[in-house]
Design an enzyme around this catalytic site. Structure first.
Site, short mmCIF file in Angstrom:
data_model
loop_
_atom_site.label_atom_id
_atom_site.label_comp_id
_atom_site.label_asym_id
_atom_site.label_seq_id
_atom_site.Cartn_x
_atom_site.Cartn_y
_atom_site.Cartn_z
N SER A 1 0.86 -1.18 0.00
CA SER A 1 0.00 0.00 0.00
C SER A 1 0.90 1.23 0.00
CB SER A 1 -0.90 0.01 1.25
OG SER A 1 -0.10 0.12 2.42
N LYS A 2 0.30 2.39 -0.01
CA LYS A 2 1.09 3.62 -0.06
C LYS A 2 2.04 3.75 1.12
CE LYS A 2 -1.70 6.68 -2.96
NZ LYS A 2 -2.36 8.00 -3.04
N ARG A 3 1.64 3.23 2.27
CA ARG A 3 2.51 3.36 3.44
C ARG A 3 3.77 2.51 3.30
NH1 ARG A 3 1.77 -0.85 7.11
NH2 ARG A 3 0.06 -2.27 6.61
N HIS A 4 3.73 1.51 2.42
CA HIS A 4 4.91 0.69 2.17
C HIS A 4 5.79 1.30 1.08
CE1 HIS A 4 2.06 -2.57 3.62
NE2 HIS A 4 3.09 -2.74 4.39
N GLY A 5 5.26 2.18 0.29
CA GLY A 5 6.00 2.72 -0.84
C GLY A 5 5.34 2.43 -2.17
#
Length: 475
Positions: A246-250
């Site tokens: 997801s976005k929090r992972h990159g």
């Protein structure tokens, strides 16, 4: 099952939906398709699956094309619009109707829901079985209908996948899927098959979240008597915590990685290693990837995105790249960075010091930072952290050193010898001299080697900056 396409020239495709940017998973899928086709002298095609008219936008379409261009994933011919091919999709649905492999279904949504509710209550399968499957055309009402493909009721459908192996689906679990809606628009499941067939796609390489779709799409291929493509369903990408990326992972768009200052070659290298391997090789060129890439190197397990590995590969690609090409990439990157205040002409000044700098850089910004000394002009502005190295004692040291450097041979060995002799004569360690020299030459406390800076700046500029600092002319 019909013949496969193994005896035909390789044709792959990338088929993104223009509802957002080119995300990292899509970029990896595009890369795998590109590598497989280009490595075999085949074609790599692009299809924009823009049938979702509410969510598809020209901006997203453009972002996908920009992302692919940056990654160097060139495609053959023009991009195909799935939406514009709707008449062809409908034509195929009616062809299946004519050859008896599909039928008109007049069941309403309320009737279908009532069937499912009753089946659930009775403990039976809720898979809808239309009562219209075998009704003669003469008995059809004059009502809206959908066209459903006739799924096999018995036996099994086996997907011979190049990554997942043989995957078996019981035909009793496959429904008579809708191919054409009552308003005459095609469903995604039909459109994909028709487009792949008409585009001559021989190998379908996509995420393993589409594996179940392969069984249903095979029904359309068989109903039309078309060759079934070679399937290759690749694992998804997860974050370091093992959860879906997801976005929090990159999970950012390709253009965001470009903006971060990663070279395109490094991004291709890293994306190729996400789920595929060639022995223990981590760093490799495009030429090697094109030669090595094959399905047997793709694992079944989810790949994990790791920024540290990306940065490590990025640093290796920066170090290995030819200086002229590297400067061009840095200038392109700097053009769109609001916090990089240097022009292309100024950035060209980096070149003499690139060999000394690029070996320790992870991203383009690192090179700009490390090249700061060569991008600025006198008088040198001294940062607060560096100013503490320029006290009265240090200024006197620089004043005494400068004439000796002025007369030294301008080679690294001679400059190092001159500095070491000076330190020995004054019974001090080189660190005592290096701090004031960094401040004088670059205005910063953290810089490349003072000797690298001196060699790049040259005798006259080096001595002028040292004199400015010694005399208090630096600010």
């Amino acid at each position: 099952m019909n013949a496969t396409t193994s005896d035909r020239p390789v044709v792959t495709r990338f088929a993104p939906s223009p509802t957002g940017y080119l995300h990292i998973g899509g970029a990896r899928t595009a890369l795998f398709n590109w590598l497989y086709a280009r490595g075999r002298g085949g074609k790599f095609l692009l299809r924009i699956e823009d049938t979702d008219r509410e969510r598809s936008t020209p901006e997203a379409h453009a972002a996908i094309l920009r992302g692919m261009k940056w990654l160097g994933l060139d495609y053959d011919g023009e991009a195909v619009s799935q939406f514009e091919r709707a008449p062809r999709h409908a034509e195929v649905a009616h062809d299946m109707l004519s050859n008896g492999r599909a039928y008109k279904c007049f069941s309403t949504q309320d009737e279908i829901q009532a069937f499912r509710d009753q089946a659930k209550e009775d403990g039976r399968s809720t898979l809808f079985q239309s009562p219209w499957r075998d009704v003669a055309a003469a008995d059809h009402p004059d009502l809206p209908y959908v066209i459903r493909v006739k799924a096999p009721r018995d036996g099994e459908t086996v997907i011979r996948d190049q990554v997942q192996g043989d995957v078996t689906f019981k035909n009793s679990t496959l429904d008579d899927m809708i191919c054409l809606r009552s308003d005459g628009t095609p469903t995604y499941m039909l459109a994909v098959v028709v487009d792949d067939h008409d585009m001559g796609v021989t190998h379908v390489i996509r995420g393993d979240d589409h594996l179940a779709n392969a069984a249903r799409q095979t029904m359309v291929y068989e109903a039309m008597g078309w060759d079934v493509p070679v399937w290759a369903h690749i694992p998804l990408i997860h974050g370091q915590d093992g959860k879906k990326l997801s976005k929090r992972h990159g999970a950012l768009g390709a253009e965001e990685y470009k903006a971060m200052g990663y070279p395109a070659a490094a991004m291709r290298n890293y994306l190729a290693r996400l789920g595929w391997s060639h022995g223990d090789d981590e760093f490799f060129s495009d030429t090697q990837a094109l030669e090595w890439f094959d399905f047997n190197g793709i694992g079944k397990g989810a790949a994990r995105f790791d920024f540290k590995k990306l940065e490590n590969l990025s640093g290796q690609h920066i170090a290995a790249e030819e200086n002229a090409a590297l400067l061009h990439e840095i200038a392109d990157w700097a053009d769109v960075q609001s916090d990089v205040a240097f022009t292309r002409d100024q950035i060209s000044l980096i070149e003499p010091g690139l060999d000394a700098i690029k070996g320790n850089a992870k991203k383009f910004a690192d090179i700009i930072v490390k090249s700061h000394f060569n991008l600025i002009s006198r008088p040198i502005e001294i940062e607060e952290k560096a100013a503490k190295y320029l006290d009265d004692v240090s200024r006197c040291i620089l004043k005494e050193l400068t004439p000796q450097l002025q007369n030294a041979s301008w080679t690294r060995d001679d400059l190092e010898a001159c500095a070491n002799d000076f330190c020995a004569a004054h019974e001090m360690k080189f660190g005592k001299l290096a701090g004031p020299m960094r401040a004088a030459l670059a205005g910063r406390a953290a810089t490349p080697s003072v000797f690298d800076m001196m060699l790049v700046l040259g005798r006259e500029e080096t001595c002028a900056r040292l004199r400015d600092a010694a005399e208090g002319g630096a600010t």
